[in-house]
Design a protein around this motif. Structure first.
Motif, PDB file in Angstrom:
ATOM      1  N   LEU A 559       0.827  -1.207   0.000  1.00  0.00           N
ATOM      2  CA  LEU A 559       0.000   0.000   0.000  1.00  0.00           C
ATOM      3  C   LEU A 559       0.861   1.257   0.000  1.00  0.00           C
ATOM      4  N   GLU A 560       1.956   1.227   0.765  1.00  0.00           N
ATOM      5  CA  GLU A 560       2.855   2.378   0.793  1.00  0.00           C
ATOM      6  C   GLU A 560       3.435   2.638  -0.589  1.00  0.00           C
ATOM      7  N   ALA A 561       3.800   1.561  -1.281  1.00  0.00           N
ATOM      8  CA  ALA A 561       4.341   1.719  -2.635  1.00  0.00           C
ATOM      9  C   ALA A 561       3.282   2.308  -3.571  1.00  0.00           C
ATOM     10  N   GLU A 562       2.031   1.795  -3.443  1.00  0.00           N
ATOM     11  CA  GLU A 562       0.951   2.332  -4.271  1.00  0.00           C
ATOM     12  C   GLU A 562       0.698   3.804  -3.936  1.00  0.00           C
ATOM     13  N   ARG A 563       0.764   4.102  -2.632  1.00  0.00           N
ATOM     14  CA  ARG A 563       0.541   5.489  -2.200  1.00  0.00           C
ATOM     15  C   ARG A 563       1.595   6.413  -2.802  1.00  0.00           C
ATOM     16  N   GLU A 564       2.853   6.000  -2.735  1.00  0.00           N
ATOM     17  CA  GLU A 564       3.914   6.834  -3.298  1.00  0.00           C
ATOM     18  C   GLU A 564       3.707   7.056  -4.792  1.00  0.00           C
ATOM     19  N   LYS A 565       3.254   6.010  -5.460  1.00  0.00           N
ATOM     20  CA  LYS A 565       3.029   6.138  -6.904  1.00  0.00           C
ATOM     21  C   LYS A 565       1.881   7.113  -7.183  1.00  0.00           C
ATOM     22  N   LEU A 566       0.789   6.984  -6.400  1.00  0.00           N
ATOM     23  CA  LEU A 566      -0.347   7.872  -6.594  1.00  0.00           C
ATOM     24  C   LEU A 566       0.016   9.320  -6.281  1.00  0.00           C
ATOM     25  N   VAL A 567       0.797   9.508  -5.199  1.00  0.00           N
ATOM     26  CA  VAL A 567       1.225  10.861  -4.850  1.00  0.00           C
ATOM     27  C   VAL A 567       2.068  11.463  -5.968  1.00  0.00           C
ATOM     28  N   MET A 568       2.970  10.660  -6.524  1.00  0.00           N
ATOM     29  CA  MET A 568       3.805  11.143  -7.618  1.00  0.00           C
ATOM     30  C   MET A 568       2.958  11.507  -8.837  1.00  0.00           C
ATOM     31  N   ASP A 569       1.970  10.644  -9.167  1.00  0.00           N
ATOM     32  CA  ASP A 569       1.077  10.947 -10.294  1.00  0.00           C
ATOM     33  C   ASP A 569       0.300  12.225 -10.037  1.00  0.00           C
ATOM     34  N   ALA A 570      -0.159  12.373  -8.771  1.00  0.00           N
ATOM     35  CA  ALA A 570      -0.939  13.561  -8.435  1.00  0.00           C
ATOM     36  C   ALA A 570      -0.085  14.828  -8.574  1.00  0.00           C
ATOM     37  N   LYS A 571       1.165  14.750  -8.142  1.00  0.00           N
ATOM     38  CA  LYS A 571       2.057  15.906  -8.257  1.00  0.00           C
ATOM     39  C   LYS A 571       2.286  16.280  -9.715  1.00  0.00           C
TER      40      LYS A 571
END
Length: 791
Positions: A559-571
């Motif tokens: 989940l942390e890895a998915e979160r980091e990916k989503l945060v990066m996409d959002a940025k």
């Protein structure tokens, strides 16, 4: 045979040493294996154990060096030193030894793991001799053949012999082809090293030559024709030269061997020693053994040990603890339950550890070193010596009492058996007390209830029992400490088919106290087994919990890895929105400048068309912003939401707080500013890692939410044009009001003062601004404006 040797044989150490000898390749190493005996010095025991551990580790890394070609050549070396000749067999043995020494030395030098070991000194002392090794190998082809290339002289002689032999065969072939009637067979053969032809006896007079042999029937004569006598003589001369040259070569090789006899002898001894050490390592590797911790005094703890002579797959592991506060263990239980195997395992593994051998036990095992290991195990009755079972046991115990001292491990099987039970029990107790007085460590098996009571009443003496499954009426071969065992004679007899009436009668003949004692033991055993079952269940639950925790941790990492990916996409998407908005605003400003310039030039500006262009540009930017916002998705929640959690409504990027812990499948009640709304859990983002600020109460009873840490409390407008700065300022004030900020700091710089005037004029017109002032010393002075916002 001494008592110590007899005891070591009793605990079956010689059988282990035979297994060890089978792992060695050289006769001296095999003999060292068979002569191995327990060391009594801690230093020497540690040295042997370290060698064995290093050898076992090297075997696991790169296999064992090859010692199979190493043979005892001491007699050959001694003869060579005295000037004698060595034959090809002995020289080949010398060459094989030198080759083994060279390869073994290379084994150490080419080792993948360059970590230092206790064996390095042995490897480094090996010398080898590549010069002599190659010389022997090039000169001797086999045990019966010397190479043509052993010397140039030998090569020339053999070339001449082959040429002479070929010439003789040619001459004889012509003779035989012209006298086929006189010949028994049309062949050429040899007798006494000379070429001859087989001639029929009746043609002897017509065939001139020398007779060298006759057939057994006398019908055939082997005649050397006169035409080849001189040629045969020439071959005989060459053969003599060949023999002399071979003797010279062997003499030279023997002299070279004598010259290096000292280093060769030392290499032989080192190779045999290494063979002995690696045999110990190979045996430990095969037994899956471990190096125990060795102690001079203290407590022996052999954990989950297997008797090395039993089948590893079926043998039940046994844990044996003795020493320290408990110097005596009394083992009771049914026959064939494992009592004798238990004390034998204790003695055998202790002896193996003191011999430098690894033991088949679990990590953490430790062994106390004893000066003597003495055992009275088994029935040694003898008709010839008029010894009964009891007498044979007593004879051995008398011998033990003569030797036993403070550093002695004594193993006694069925102590006091073979005589009157009352006297036997009393005698057994007295023997144990005497051995304890001398400081011995004792492991004894018995069926006597008196010894069970003795163990219960005496400090330093502990009961142990071989577990018996009352359901199947079979022993489990597990050793249980702290609980006396039952012989279970009635249960075993019943299983074997003894009449129930007889068993009942026997039960009635047992004294009341004995019955009560056996009943207590039975209840203790039942409670122990029940408690052990609960412990096993608890351990299983612990393992299940650990497995679930590990799975949860892995899920959290995912989940942390998915979160980091989503945060990066959002940025990245946010940057794209900002870029689009900035481009749109710049286009609007440029168009406004153009219209203003046209008005100043007196041109009639098409305001309606320009307004349509502006609106189209802004509408397109808003559409892209809405599309980007619609694409935003919340990350999977790492855990269920609960009251008080800080969340973000993903679609609107609004911060809020969960008011109530939601039930599965229900919407979540969220306080977002002054609004209370219900949102699907999938539309919320948990903000666990954001620092929480204490909420502030508003005058109307509402709640002022803490501003997110990402919103700045100041706006820097330096470097921007007037119109661009005013648009940025108004947007910033709107966001600050939405987040209930009280004051903000606008940085416009000092410069010519034009930007400051534009900023303050905009603040004066803005109804959301309560007041403003220039900064004072420490705030930026005339380069900043401090604005107070309305609540």
């Amino acid at each position: 045979m001494t008592l110590q040797e007899k005891s070591l044989a009793t605990i079956e150490l010689p059988k282990i040493l035979e297994l060890l000898a089978a792992e060695a390749a050289t006769p001296p190493a095999k003999e060292l294996c068979r002569q191995l005996r327990p060391e009594t010095s801690l230093t020497q025991c540690e040295k042997l154990q370290q060698e064995t551990e290093d050898a076992s580790r090297l075997i696991g890394l790169q296999g064992s060096p090859a010692f199979s070609g190493v043979k005892d050549i001491s007699n050959a070396l001694e003869r060579a030193e005295k000037g004698g000749f060595l034959n090809p067999v002995e020289l080949l043995a010398v060459g094989a030894l030198l080759r083994a020494a060279r390869l073994t030395k290379a084994y150490r030098e080419e080792r993948r793991d360059q970590q230092q070991t206790s064996l390095d000194s042995y490897f480094s002392m090996l010398s080898g001799n590549k010069f002599l090794e190659d010389k022997i190998e090039n000169a001797i082809v086999s045990e019966e053949e010397i190479s043509d290339h052993a010397s140039s002289e030998l090569y020339q002689i053999r070339r001449q012999i082959r040429a002479a032999s070929s010439k003789i065969r040619d001459v004889l072939s012509k003779i035989t082809s012209g006298n086929s009637k006189a010949l028994q067979d049309n062949i050429v053969t040899q007798r006494n090293g000379r070429f001859v032809v087989p001639v029929k006896a009746e043609y002897r007079g017509t065939f001139p030559g020398m007779v060298h042999d006759t057939s057994s029937s006398g019908a055939t004569l082997f005649i050397e024709p006169a035409a080849v006598v001189e040629l045969n003589n020439n071959i005989r001369i060459l053969t003599g030269k060949e023999k002399a040259e071979i003797e010279r070569i062997l003499a030279e090789l023997s002299a070279d061997t004598a010259q290096f006899a000292g280093s060769i002898r030392r290499d032989y001894e080192l190779l045999c020693r290494l063979d002995f050490i690696f045999a110990r390592g190979k045996l430990g590797y095969k037994m899956r053994g471990m190096r125990p911790r060795l102690l001079e005094k203290g407590r022996t703890e052999i954990l989950r040990a297997r008797h090395p002579l039993l089948n590893r797959d079926t043998a039940v592991p046994v844990t044996f603890t003795i020493g320290g506060d408990v110097d005596t263990v009394i083992i009771t239980g049914p026959n064939t339950g494992g009592k004798t195997v238990g004390i034998k395992s204790l003695g055998l593994l202790t002896a193996m550890a003191q011999c430098g051998l690894q033991i088949p036990a679990a990590d953490g095992s430790q062994v106390v070193i004893f000066e003597h290991i003495l055992a009275d195990i088994g029935d040694e009755q003898s008709i010839e010596q008029s010894l009964s079972t009891f007498s044979s046991h007593m004879r051995t115990i008398v011998d033990i009492l003569e030797v036993a001292g403070g550093s002695t491990l004594v193993l006694l099987d069925e102590l006091g058996a073979g005589t009157d039970p009352v006297e036997g029990a009393a005698l057994a107790r007295a023997i144990i007390q005497e051995l304890r007085r001398r400081g011995c460590t004792i492991a004894a098996t018995t069926h006597y209830a008196e010894l069970k009571v003795f163990a219960l009443e005496t400090p330093g003496v502990e009961n142990a029992s071989c577990e018996f499954d009352v359901q199947t009426l079979r022993p489990t071969y597990r050793l249980i400490f702290g609980v006396p065992g039952k012989s279970n004679a009635f249960a075993i007899s019943q299983r074997l088919g003894l009449d129930a009436g007889i068993i009942e009668t026997a039960s009635g003949l047992i004294a009341t106290e004995d019955k009560r004692f056996e009943t207590v033991i039975t209840r203790l055993e039942e409670k122990r087994q029940a408690l052990e079952g609960k412990v096993a269940q608890a351990e299983q639950q612990k393992r299940d919990a650990e497995a679930a925790n590990k799975k949860a941790q892995e899920r959290l990492s995912t989940l942390e890895a998915e979160r980091e990916k989503l945060v990066m996409d959002a940025k990245l998407k946010a940057k794209e929105i900002i870029d689009n908005a900035r481009a749109a605003s710049e286009m609007v400003l440029e168009e406004a400048k153009r219209l203003k310039q046209e008005a100043a030039d007196g041109k009639d500006a098409n305001l309606a068309a320009a307004r349509a262009i502006f609106r189209g540009t802004l509408s397109e930017a808003e559409k892209q912003n809405a599309a980007q916002r619609a694409e935003r998705k919340a990350m999977p929640l790492p855990r269920p939401l609960k009251a008080g959690d800080s969340v973000e409504i993903v679609a609107t990027r609004t911060m809020g707080t969960v008011l109530e812990t939601p039930k599965p499948g229900e919407k979540v009640k969220v306080q977002a500013g002054i609004l209370k709304i219900q949102v699907q859990p999938s539309e919320l983002q948990l903000m666990e890692d954001m620092p929480k600020k204490k909420d502030e109460k508003l005058k109307g009873g509402g709640v002022r939410l803490a501003a997110p840490s990402s919103f700045a409390t100041e706006l820097d407008l330096r470097g921007q044009s007037g119109d661009e700065a005013i648009m940025e300022l108004e947007r910033y004030i709107d966001n600050a009001i939405r987040l209930h900020m009280e004051t903000v700091r606008i940085i416009h710089g000092k410069g010519t003062g034009v930007l400051r005037q534009r900023v303050q004029a905009s603040l004066k017109k803005n109804p959301q601004v309560k007041s403003f002032r220039l900064g004072v010393y420490g705030e930026g002075e005339d380069g900043v404006t401090i604005a107070t916002l309305r609540k």
